[in-house]
Design a protein around this motif. Structure first.
Motif, PDB file in Angstrom:
ATOM      1  N   GLY A 136       0.816  -1.206   0.000  1.00  0.00           N
ATOM      2  CA  GLY A 136       0.000   0.000   0.000  1.00  0.00           C
ATOM      3  C   GLY A 136       0.850   1.256   0.000  1.00  0.00           C
ATOM      4  O   GLY A 136       2.079   1.226  -0.190  1.00  0.00           O
ATOM      5  N   VAL A 137       0.208   2.387   0.225  1.00  0.00           N
ATOM      6  CA  VAL A 137       0.908   3.676   0.191  1.00  0.00           C
ATOM      7  C   VAL A 137       1.974   3.748   1.278  1.00  0.00           C
ATOM      8  O   VAL A 137       3.132   4.095   1.022  1.00  0.00           O
ATOM      9  N   THR A 138       1.606   3.408   2.500  1.00  0.00           N
ATOM     10  CA  THR A 138       2.562   3.488   3.605  1.00  0.00           C
ATOM     11  C   THR A 138       3.687   2.468   3.463  1.00  0.00           C
ATOM     12  O   THR A 138       4.867   2.788   3.646  1.00  0.00           O
ATOM     13  N   GLY A 139       3.328   1.219   3.137  1.00  0.00           N
ATOM     14  CA  GLY A 139       4.334   0.170   3.048  1.00  0.00           C
ATOM     15  C   GLY A 139       5.388   0.436   1.992  1.00  0.00           C
ATOM     16  O   GLY A 139       6.591   0.333   2.255  1.00  0.00           O
ATOM     17  N   LEU A 140       4.950   0.784   0.780  1.00  0.00           N
ATOM     18  CA  LEU A 140       5.918   1.042  -0.289  1.00  0.00           C
ATOM     19  C   LEU A 140       6.737   2.293  -0.011  1.00  0.00           C
ATOM     20  O   LEU A 140       7.930   2.344  -0.362  1.00  0.00           O
ATOM     21  N   ALA A 141       6.126   3.304   0.606  1.00  0.00           N
ATOM     22  CA  ALA A 141       6.884   4.518   0.932  1.00  0.00           C
ATOM     23  C   ALA A 141       7.998   4.205   1.924  1.00  0.00           C
ATOM     24  O   ALA A 141       9.138   4.696   1.782  1.00  0.00           O
ATOM     25  N   ILE A 142       7.722   3.374   2.904  1.00  0.00           N
ATOM     26  CA  ILE A 142       8.740   3.010   3.896  1.00  0.00           C
ATOM     27  C   ILE A 142       9.819   2.139   3.263  1.00  0.00           C
ATOM     28  O   ILE A 142      11.028   2.344   3.495  1.00  0.00           O
ATOM     29  N   VAL A 143       9.420   1.161   2.445  1.00  0.00           N
ATOM     30  CA  VAL A 143      10.406   0.287   1.799  1.00  0.00           C
ATOM     31  C   VAL A 143      11.311   1.089   0.875  1.00  0.00           C
ATOM     32  O   VAL A 143      12.547   0.909   0.870  1.00  0.00           O
ATOM     33  N   ASP A 144      10.735   1.983   0.082  1.00  0.00           N
ATOM     34  CA  ASP A 144      11.555   2.802  -0.820  1.00  0.00           C
ATOM     35  C   ASP A 144      12.513   3.702  -0.032  1.00  0.00           C
ATOM     36  O   ASP A 144      13.665   3.905  -0.439  1.00  0.00           O
ATOM     37  N   SER A 145      12.050   4.230   1.087  1.00  0.00           N
ATOM     38  CA  SER A 145      12.924   5.080   1.893  1.00  0.00           C
ATOM     39  C   SER A 145      14.057   4.267   2.510  1.00  0.00           C
ATOM     40  O   SER A 145      15.206   4.747   2.602  1.00  0.00           O
ATOM     41  N   ILE A 146      13.775   3.037   2.914  1.00  0.00           N
ATOM     42  CA  ILE A 146      14.832   2.165   3.444  1.00  0.00           C
ATOM     43  C   ILE A 146      15.869   1.874   2.376  1.00  0.00           C
ATOM     44  O   ILE A 146      17.086   1.910   2.620  1.00  0.00           O
ATOM     45  N   LEU A 147      15.403   1.597   1.165  1.00  0.00           N
ATOM     46  CA  LEU A 147      16.331   1.302   0.073  1.00  0.00           C
ATOM     47  C   LEU A 147      17.128   2.534  -0.343  1.00  0.00           C
ATOM     48  O   LEU A 147      18.226   2.399  -0.905  1.00  0.00           O
ATOM     49  N   ASP A 148      16.594   3.718  -0.078  1.00  0.00           N
ATOM     50  CA  ASP A 148      17.336   4.952  -0.386  1.00  0.00           C
ATOM     51  C   ASP A 148      18.384   5.282   0.671  1.00  0.00           C
ATOM     52  O   ASP A 148      19.124   6.266   0.526  1.00  0.00           O
ATOM     53  N   GLY A 149      18.415   4.503   1.757  1.00  0.00           N
ATOM     54  CA  GLY A 149      19.448   4.708   2.770  1.00  0.00           C
ATOM     55  C   GLY A 149      18.960   5.225   4.103  1.00  0.00           C
ATOM     56  O   GLY A 149      19.759   5.394   5.026  1.00  0.00           O
ATOM     57  N   GLN A 150      17.686   5.455   4.271  1.00  0.00           N
ATOM     58  CA  GLN A 150      17.160   5.969   5.524  1.00  0.00           C
ATOM     59  C   GLN A 150      17.063   4.831   6.553  1.00  0.00           C
ATOM     60  O   GLN A 150      16.494   3.770   6.273  1.00  0.00           O
ATOM     61  N   ARG A 151      17.613   5.055   7.747  1.00  0.00           N
ATOM     62  CA  ARG A 151      17.604   4.034   8.782  1.00  0.00           C
ATOM     63  C   ARG A 151      16.941   4.519  10.074  1.00  0.00           C
ATOM     64  O   ARG A 151      16.704   3.718  10.978  1.00  0.00           O
ATOM     65  N   ASP A 152      16.670   5.793  10.207  1.00  0.00           N
ATOM     66  CA  ASP A 152      16.077   6.344  11.421  1.00  0.00           C
ATOM     67  C   ASP A 152      14.608   5.931  11.507  1.00  0.00           C
ATOM     68  O   ASP A 152      13.793   6.326  10.664  1.00  0.00           O
ATOM     69  N   PRO A 153      14.206   5.126  12.508  1.00  0.00           N
ATOM     70  CA  PRO A 153      12.808   4.677  12.581  1.00  0.00           C
ATOM     71  C   PRO A 153      11.827   5.816  12.798  1.00  0.00           C
ATOM     72  O   PRO A 153      10.682   5.739  12.341  1.00  0.00           O
ATOM     73  N   ALA A 154      12.232   6.885  13.458  1.00  0.00           N
ATOM     74  CA  ALA A 154      11.323   8.018  13.678  1.00  0.00           C
ATOM     75  C   ALA A 154      11.008   8.704  12.356  1.00  0.00           C
ATOM     76  O   ALA A 154       9.862   9.104  12.108  1.00  0.00           O
ATOM     77  N   VAL A 155      12.012   8.862  11.512  1.00  0.00           N
ATOM     78  CA  VAL A 155      11.792   9.489  10.198  1.00  0.00           C
ATOM     79  C   VAL A 155      10.934   8.583   9.322  1.00  0.00           C
ATOM     80  O   VAL A 155      10.019   9.040   8.611  1.00  0.00           O
TER      81      VAL A 155
END
Length: 484
Positions: free
Chosen positions: A200-219
């Motif tokens: 969904g919108v939230t899941g793919l947004a989080i996965v894409d952000s993880i793959l872009d290098g984001q690791r901060d769970p708050a962000v």
């Protein structure tokens, strides 16, 4: 490229042993070789991946059995040889997908193909080679013992191929979603257990952000969609994990594969819509508008300004199916999302089946029996893999919580004969409704169920009175007291 063999065995002669067994008897004292020839110009074809064996009547050629390669040029030569032998129809076994090119070549060559099920043409023991199989097919077809399998028209077959290909793409997409779940679980990232759909919108947004290098769970938690039930704090806790490089690599590849197949599905949908739009409508919605939608499930969506079963390109499933079939099949409980798939499997020409009984028998939704010597040896459903029959079963399976007469029927049958048999019985009724609506061009009328319910209550009351009388009692109805 073809081969010949001299003096091939003749299944129509006196030396055959067919007909002596239980399955070979066609009447009292009548052997198989005594049956009259109904298709004098029949041929038999045994299909393989690299070569095919073709048999014509023995009096048509010096070498009535020939072997051809499966190259297109050889198939065309085979069709020309059949025409030169005076053959007008040819029986072939449905072997995988190898029969499809041959089927098309025979149709273009003026020979009527007869596609048969392998279970209906078992050869006698000792003669189960390819050379004998084609002659056995030729003989059975000539005496009228083979029935052609159903195959829709060419344009419907094209839609069917696209719909089946789309189903395979969806299945492959689900595998890549599972791979994404596995990679996240191996990193102990529990987001797939917090939100209902990782695609969904939230899941793919989080996965894409993880793959872009984001690791901060708050962000990452701030990417939460407002409609998600889980709180931002719960999502933040689920995004604390062990970011192993190998699992991030598999997650990235799975995400890219999922995105690729999503594009493939969109392109397939566009091609299906184009094919469906090319069919001649059976009804014009402007001259004869759609009947009112009797279902209540869409009210909540309409309040939020959304229209069910309408894609961004404006493809309205209900309107398109209404134009194709001439009736609104989406009003049948359970068939809302399966109408176009059924169109690809059975088409819209119900004259191929004389009655509704023939239709449900072809679907494998009615019981069969084996009778010998006046005794019923076996009774039950035939083990057939009919895609249309599976669709009707799936439609029936979804009605357990449905507040419709068909849903009531499914629940009532489950209490009597069990879940599996009840699903088949309900699918049987849905198939009959589908056949009747398309063939007779009548809309779905739910009021007929009320009349049948009243008749069933009368039969139930009569049975109770009869049982009470047998026990020496008499049933007296309770008089309703007037309201105070």
């Amino acid at each position: 490229m073809s081969h010949q063999k001299k003096n091939p065995p003749n299944f129509g002669g006196k030396t055959t042993t067919a007909g002596k067994g239980k399955r070979g008897r066609q009447g009292k004292g009548m052997c198989l070789q005594d049956r009259p020839i109904l298709e004098a110009n029949a041929a038999g074809i045994d299909i393989g991946a690299r070569e095919i064996f073709v048999a014509v009547p023995p009096d048509r050629d010096e070498h009535p059995v020939r072997v051809f390669s499966t190259f297109t040029e050889d198939l065309q030569k085979m069709a020309e040889w059949l025409v030169s032998c005076g053959v007008t129809t040819a029986a072939m076994e449905s072997t995988g997908v190898y029969w499809i090119p041959l089927y098309d070549v025979l149709e273009r060559g003026g020979v009527k193909p007869c596609l048969v099920d392998a279970r209906g043409m078992k050869n006698v023991p000792g003669r189960r080679t390819d050379w004998h199989e084609c002659q056995w097919l030729q003989f059975l077809h000539s005496v009228g013992l083979l029935r052609a399998a159903f195959r829709p028209d060419g344009e419907v077959c094209a839609v069917r191929s696209l719909l089946r290909h789309r189903a395979e793409l969806v299945a492959i997409t689900c595998q890549h979603i599972q791979h994404m779940h596995k990679a996240l679980t191996q990193m102990n990232v529990q987001i797939q257990h917090v939100i209902s759909d990782i695609t969904g919108v939230t899941g793919l947004a989080i996965v894409d952000s993880i793959l872009d290098g984001q690791r901060d769970p708050a962000v990452l938690a701030k990417l939460r969609d407002p409609h998600i039930k889980a709180s931002e704090e719960t999502i933040r806790k689920s995004l604390v994990g062990n970011w192993r490089p190998e699992h991030l690599f598999t997650l990235q590849q799975s995400r890219q594969s999922y995105q690729h197949y999503q594009k493939q599905i969109i392109a397939c949908d566009a091609e299906i819509e184009k094919r469906i739009a090319a069919f001649t409508p059976w009804v014009d919605p402007e001259l004869r508008p759609l009947p009112p939608d009797r279902k209540r499930k869409d009210r909540g969506r309409k309040k939020r300004g959304r229209t069910k079963n309408v894609d961004p390109q404006g493809f309205d499933l209900r309107t398109e199916s209404y134009q194709l079939f001439g009736v609104d099949l989406t009003q049948i409980p359970g068939l809302m999302a399966m109408v176009l798939t059924l169109f690809g499997e059975v088409g819209r020409d119900m004259s191929r089946w004389p009655t509704a009984g023939h239709f449900v028998s072809w679907l494998g939704l009615c019981p069969d029996n084996d009778i010998s010597g006046g005794r019923v040896l076996w009774r039950g459903l035939r083990k057939v893999k009919n895609r249309a029959g599976q669709l009707f079963r799936l439609a029936a399976f979804t009605l357990h919580h449905d507040q419709t007469p068909l849903g009531d029927y499914l629940r009532r049958m489950k209490s009597k004969i069990g879940p599996k048999a009840a699903t088949t019985a309900t699918a049987h009724k849905i198939a009959i409704i589908f056949y009747t609506m398309v063939k007779n061009q009548v809309e779905y009328d739910a009021t007929i169920w009320a009349e049948r319910d009243a008749e069933r209550e009368k039969r139930f009351e009569a049975r109770l009175k009869r049982q009470a009388h047998q026990l020496g009692y008499q049933l007296v109805p309770i008089e309703e007291k007037p309201a105070a």
